[in-house]
Write an enzyme that holds these catalytic residues in place. Structure first.
Site, PDB file in Angstrom:
ATOM      1  N   HIS A  86       0.472  -1.331   0.281  1.00 21.90           N
ATOM      2  CA  HIS A  86      -0.154  -0.469  -0.023  1.00 21.90           C
ATOM      3  C   HIS A  86       0.333   1.253  -0.487  1.00 21.90           C
ATOM      4  O   HIS A  86       1.958   1.395   0.796  1.00 21.90           O
ATOM      5  CB  HIS A  86      -0.529  -0.144   1.122  1.00 21.90           C
ATOM      6  CG  HIS A  86      -0.228   0.069   2.953  1.00 21.90           C
ATOM      7  ND1 HIS A  86      -0.200   1.364   3.337  1.00 21.90           N
ATOM      8  CD2 HIS A  86       0.095  -0.903   3.274  1.00 21.90           C
ATOM      9  CE1 HIS A  86       0.304   1.054   4.326  1.00 21.90           C
ATOM     10  NE2 HIS A  86       0.890  -0.276   4.560  1.00 21.90           N
ATOM     11  N   ASP A  88      -0.173   4.138   0.350  1.00 20.19           N
ATOM     12  CA  ASP A  88      -0.835   5.037   1.763  1.00 20.19           C
ATOM     13  C   ASP A  88      -0.557   5.253   3.040  1.00 20.19           C
ATOM     14  O   ASP A  88       0.260   4.201   3.298  1.00 20.19           O
ATOM     15  CB  ASP A  88      -2.811   5.209   1.227  1.00 20.19           C
ATOM     16  CG  ASP A  88      -2.907   3.859   1.634  1.00 20.19           C
ATOM     17  OD1 ASP A  88      -2.110   2.628   1.734  1.00 20.19           O
ATOM     18  OD2 ASP A  88      -3.787   3.836   3.144  1.00 20.19           O
ATOM     19  N   ASP A 119       5.913   1.442   6.541  1.00 20.28           N
ATOM     20  CA  ASP A 119       4.840   1.487   6.627  1.00 20.28           C
ATOM     21  C   ASP A 119       4.117   2.386   5.424  1.00 20.28           C
ATOM     22  O   ASP A 119       3.339   3.436   6.179  1.00 20.28           O
ATOM     23  CB  ASP A 119       3.988   1.407   7.877  1.00 20.28           C
ATOM     24  CG  ASP A 119       1.849   0.776   7.825  1.00 20.28           C
ATOM     25  OD1 ASP A 119       1.915  -0.200   6.641  1.00 20.28           O
ATOM     26  OD2 ASP A 119       1.489   1.331   8.693  1.00 20.28           O
ATOM     27  N   GLU A 152      -5.210   0.810   2.354  1.00 23.65           N
ATOM     28  CA  GLU A 152      -4.938  -0.065   3.851  1.00 23.65           C
ATOM     29  C   GLU A 152      -5.384   0.472   4.756  1.00 23.65           C
ATOM     30  O   GLU A 152      -5.934  -0.045   5.209  1.00 23.65           O
ATOM     31  CB  GLU A 152      -3.932  -0.300   3.686  1.00 23.65           C
ATOM     32  CG  GLU A 152      -3.517  -1.744   4.039  1.00 23.65           C
ATOM     33  CD  GLU A 152      -3.296  -1.670   4.939  1.00 23.65           C
ATOM     34  OE1 GLU A 152      -3.036  -2.634   6.760  1.00 23.65           O
ATOM     35  OE2 GLU A 152      -2.853  -0.888   6.087  1.00 23.65           O
ATOM     36  N   GLU A 153      -4.831   1.987   5.100  1.00 26.78           N
ATOM     37  CA  GLU A 153      -5.127   2.211   5.655  1.00 26.78           C
ATOM     38  C   GLU A 153      -5.976   3.401   6.361  1.00 26.78           C
ATOM     39  O   GLU A 153      -6.417   3.431   7.901  1.00 26.78           O
ATOM     40  CB  GLU A 153      -3.470   3.124   6.727  1.00 26.78           C
ATOM     41  CG  GLU A 153      -2.274   3.114   6.551  1.00 26.78           C
ATOM     42  CD  GLU A 153      -1.965   2.695   7.258  1.00 26.78           C
ATOM     43  OE1 GLU A 153      -2.246   1.650   8.110  1.00 26.78           O
ATOM     44  OE2 GLU A 153      -0.336   1.947   7.409  1.00 26.78           O
ATOM     45  N   ASP A 179       5.290  -6.172   4.508  1.00 25.41           N
ATOM     46  CA  ASP A 179       3.925  -4.647   5.247  1.00 25.41           C
ATOM     47  C   ASP A 179       4.013  -5.489   7.043  1.00 25.41           C
ATOM     48  O   ASP A 179       3.094  -5.544   7.327  1.00 25.41           O
ATOM     49  CB  ASP A 179       2.942  -4.017   4.751  1.00 25.41           C
ATOM     50  CG  ASP A 179       2.319  -3.949   5.349  1.00 25.41           C
ATOM     51  OD1 ASP A 179       2.632  -2.816   5.475  1.00 25.41           O
ATOM     52  OD2 ASP A 179       0.478  -3.479   5.006  1.00 25.41           O
ATOM     53  N   HIS A 426       2.766   3.830  12.580  1.00 28.52           N
ATOM     54  CA  HIS A 426       1.672   5.079  13.225  1.00 28.52           C
ATOM     55  C   HIS A 426       1.975   6.344  14.382  1.00 28.52           C
ATOM     56  O   HIS A 426       0.898   6.800  15.081  1.00 28.52           O
ATOM     57  CB  HIS A 426       0.245   4.450  13.606  1.00 28.52           C
ATOM     58  CG  HIS A 426      -0.399   2.969  12.739  1.00 28.52           C
ATOM     59  ND1 HIS A 426      -1.229   2.593  12.584  1.00 28.52           N
ATOM     60  CD2 HIS A 426       0.957   2.614  11.212  1.00 28.52           C
ATOM     61  CE1 HIS A 426      -1.918   1.496  11.244  1.00 28.52           C
ATOM     62  NE2 HIS A 426      -0.759   1.891  10.351  1.00 28.52           N
TER      63      HIS A 426
HETATM   64  N1  BES Z   1       1.400  -2.612   8.186  1.00 27.73           N
HETATM   65  C1  BES Z   1       0.500  -3.253   9.545  1.00 27.73           C
HETATM   66  C2  BES Z   1       0.148  -4.133   9.399  1.00 27.73           C
HETATM   67  C3  BES Z   1       0.517  -4.753  10.716  1.00 27.73           C
HETATM   68  C4  BES Z   1       2.059  -3.967  11.176  1.00 27.73           C
HETATM   69  C5  BES Z   1       0.970  -5.950  10.884  1.00 27.73           C
HETATM   70  C6  BES Z   1       3.166  -4.492  11.676  1.00 27.73           C
HETATM   71  C7  BES Z   1       1.861  -6.519  11.033  1.00 27.73           C
HETATM   72  C8  BES Z   1       2.922  -5.800  11.886  1.00 27.73           C
HETATM   73  C9  BES Z   1      -1.097  -2.149   8.320  1.00 27.73           C
HETATM   74  O1  BES Z   1      -0.600  -0.967   7.374  1.00 27.73           O
HETATM   75  C10 BES Z   1      -1.883  -1.275   9.307  1.00 27.73           C
HETATM   76  O2  BES Z   1      -1.474  -0.118  10.032  1.00 27.73           O
HETATM   77  N2  BES Z   1      -3.142  -1.997   9.484  1.00 27.73           N
HETATM   78  C11 BES Z   1      -3.858  -1.776  10.445  1.00 27.73           C
HETATM   79  C12 BES Z   1      -5.530  -2.040   9.704  1.00 27.73           C
HETATM   80  C13 BES Z   1      -6.452  -0.913   9.696  1.00 27.73           C
HETATM   81  C14 BES Z   1      -7.614  -1.662   8.784  1.00 27.73           C
HETATM   82  C15 BES Z   1      -6.350   0.126   9.851  1.00 27.73           C
HETATM   83  C16 BES Z   1      -3.528  -1.647  11.322  1.00 27.73           C
HETATM   84  O3  BES Z   1      -3.635  -2.756  11.990  1.00 27.73           O
HETATM   85  O4  BES Z   1      -4.549  -1.208  12.348  1.00 27.73           O
HETATM   86 MN    MN Z   2       1.176  -0.856   6.144  1.00 28.74          MN
HETATM   87 MN    MN Z   3      -0.235   1.006   9.377  1.00 28.97          MN
END
Ligand code: BES
Ligand code: MN
Ligand code: MN
Length: 456
Positions: A86, A88, A119, A152-153, A179, A426
């Site tokens: 992603h 974004d 990320d 994705e975010e 990711d 984040h």
């Molecule tokens: N890359 C992350 C997910 C992640 C981070 C998985 C570290 C394992 C280890 C992804 O971009 C993310 O932040 N996903 C969100 C979910 C989304 C629906 C907002 C999350 O996990 O909060």
């Molecule tokens: Mn991610």
């Molecule tokens: Mn993320």
């Protein structure tokens, strides 16, 4: 392979410059004031994919932010890897806590500081450069398809529609994603799972207007106090979640599986020191590795209400709200959990207030089978470039689309992340190690090579 090494050494600086350029585009998907930048970022990704040697590269519009697609089919008889990532990023706030501009990448102590560095721009871009390496040296061992999305975010809702409508175009043998994180460059690991997510918002309303807290305080329920009590009651003294039925479908792991997970190196003192906490917290009966990998959780992401400005104001607020998310594990169903949460929240509300519960989005958990040929290929690739095989881990985060890859396309996903948990995803001062970036570019071609060989 020497040709890969030579190519990557020659073009090392350009690879980094190109990434920094992508990082300068503030492609924040959550905030509509950045829509133009998100679009510009999609166009930049398209251009880079084309330059790297991809064909049929296209910026595909959706009801939200666009998806960038590209492919290189060298022989339909060979296996096909679908690379997902992603472009974004999360909002950069609170801005004042950044040591340098979130969209003005700087390199300090061998790390790239910028929103999206780990990320996921820094990670998906490794795939573009790994692909370039193979394409330009005529050593592509299999077919590759790229699908890099811009939502994705914010939950990938439009990508869900896109994959349902593009099943033929997305035909592949496996999905490959960078990711997630690994333990460290010294102790490489591969995530064998992701948690699911259910994201809720609650609003508690008391009196029909803000009140003078001296005139009415004591006689009318304060919605902020009530909300805090309700939230606090959702964990018991063992930090178990109290929502009835919440754990009913949770898959319990065998002692062997838990022992295997807990065999990963974990330095509790360093973990606490890094976070600045004196004691860890969590569900009784489980280790930190288990609490962040195989157990479901409930978190308050934000809570507000009443006066939060400068100085003081004596007020009994009319409303208080919170954003609450739950991380889910196999076999919890996010829609079911959202419904259980809503029913429980409404039930525990005292008569002195009214509550409103809304669901934002959700996603299912995912587990990668470690006996899959692509998991073996990923392990061998890591062995080839790190000098030792990866430790299998469970990732605590969520990538909701991964479960849909399986449901809609019948594809398993390999999570070959090169980030670190301490990359400040984040959070202010997000970073990505230069060594991680280059190691990823070096390792990924081996994945394709071994996957093609092992699939024969
Ligand atoms: N890359 C992350 C997910 C992640 C981070 C998985 C570290 C394992 C280890 C992804 O971009 C993310 O932040 N996903 C969100 C979910 C989304 C629906 C907002 C999350 O996990 O909060
Ligand atoms: Mn991610
Ligand atoms: Mn993320």
């Amino acid at each position: 392979m020497q040709v890969w090494k030579d190519y990557q050494v020659t073009h090392k600086d350009r690879f980094l410059e190109e990434l920094l350029e992508l990082l300068r585009i503030p492609s924040v998907s959550a905030d509509s004031s950045f829509s133009k930048d998100v679009k510009a970022c999609a166009e930049a990704v398209k251009l880079r994919l084309q330059e790297a040697g991809a064909e049929k590269v296209e910026v595909c519009p959706t009801a939200g932010h666009p998806i960038v697609y590209g492919e290189k089919i060298i022989d339909p008889a060979l296996p096909t890897v679908l690379v997902y990532g992603h472009y974004d990023v999360q909002p950069a706030d609170p801005l004042e806590l950044w040591n340098s501009g979130p969209f003005e990448p700087v390199i300090k102590d061998e790390k790239i500081y910028a929103r999206g560095s780990a990320d996921d721009k820094g990670q998906f871009y490794m795939h573009v450069k790994a692909f370039e390496t193979m394409a330009k040296t005529n050593t592509l061992p299999c077919n590759i398809k790229f699908m890099i999305e811009g939502e994705e975010e914010v939950g990938s809702a439009n990508l869900g529609i896109f994959i349902k409508e593009n099943k033929e175009r997305l035909k592949a043998d496996v999905v490959l994603i960078s990711d997630t994180a690994m333990l460290s460059l010294e102790n490489p690991s591969l995530d064998t799972g992701l948690r699911g997510l259910s994201y809720m918002e609650v609003e508690v309303t008391g009196p029909n207007r803000d009140l003078h807290s001296g005139v009415y305080g004591g006689a009318v329920a304060n919605p902020a106090t009530i909300l805090c009590k309700m939230i606090a009651s959702m964990h018991d003294e063992n930090n178990h979640i109290t929502i009835p039925g919440f754990y009913d479908k949770v898959q319990e792991l065998s002692k062997e599986e838990r022992d295997a997970l807990n065999a990963a190196p974990f330095d509790e003192a360093a973990y606490k020191a890094d976070l600045g906490v004196d004691e860890l917290w969590g569900e009784k009966g489980y280790t930190t590795i288990e609490r962040t990998g195989i157990r479901p959780t409930l978190e308050v992401n934000g809570i507000w209400g009443g006066y939060t400005g400068e100085g003081s104001k004596t007020v009994l607020p009319s409303k208080a709200s919170a954003k609450i998310s739950m991380r889910l594990v196999p076999n919890q169903d996010w829609k079911e959990i959202s419904a259980l949460f809503q029913a429980h929240f409404e039930k525990i509300a005292p008569k002195s207030v009214k509550v409103k519960v809304t669901t934002h989005h959700g996603g299912s958990p995912y587990v990668t089978p470690t006996d899959h040929v692509a998991f073996k290929a990923a392990s061998e690739a890591i062995k080839a470039t790190f000098g030792k095989g990866p430790i299998p881990m469970r990732g605590g985060g969520s990538i909701p689309i991964v479960a849909l890859f399986e449901k809609e396309l019948g594809l398993k996903t390999i999570l070959m992340g090169f980030g670190l948990d301490s990359d400040n995803l984040h959070s202010p001062n997000e970073k990505y190690g230069l060594a991680n970036f280059y190691k990823g570019i070096e390792t990924i071609p081996y994945f394709h090579k071994y996957f093609a060989e092992m699939s024969k």
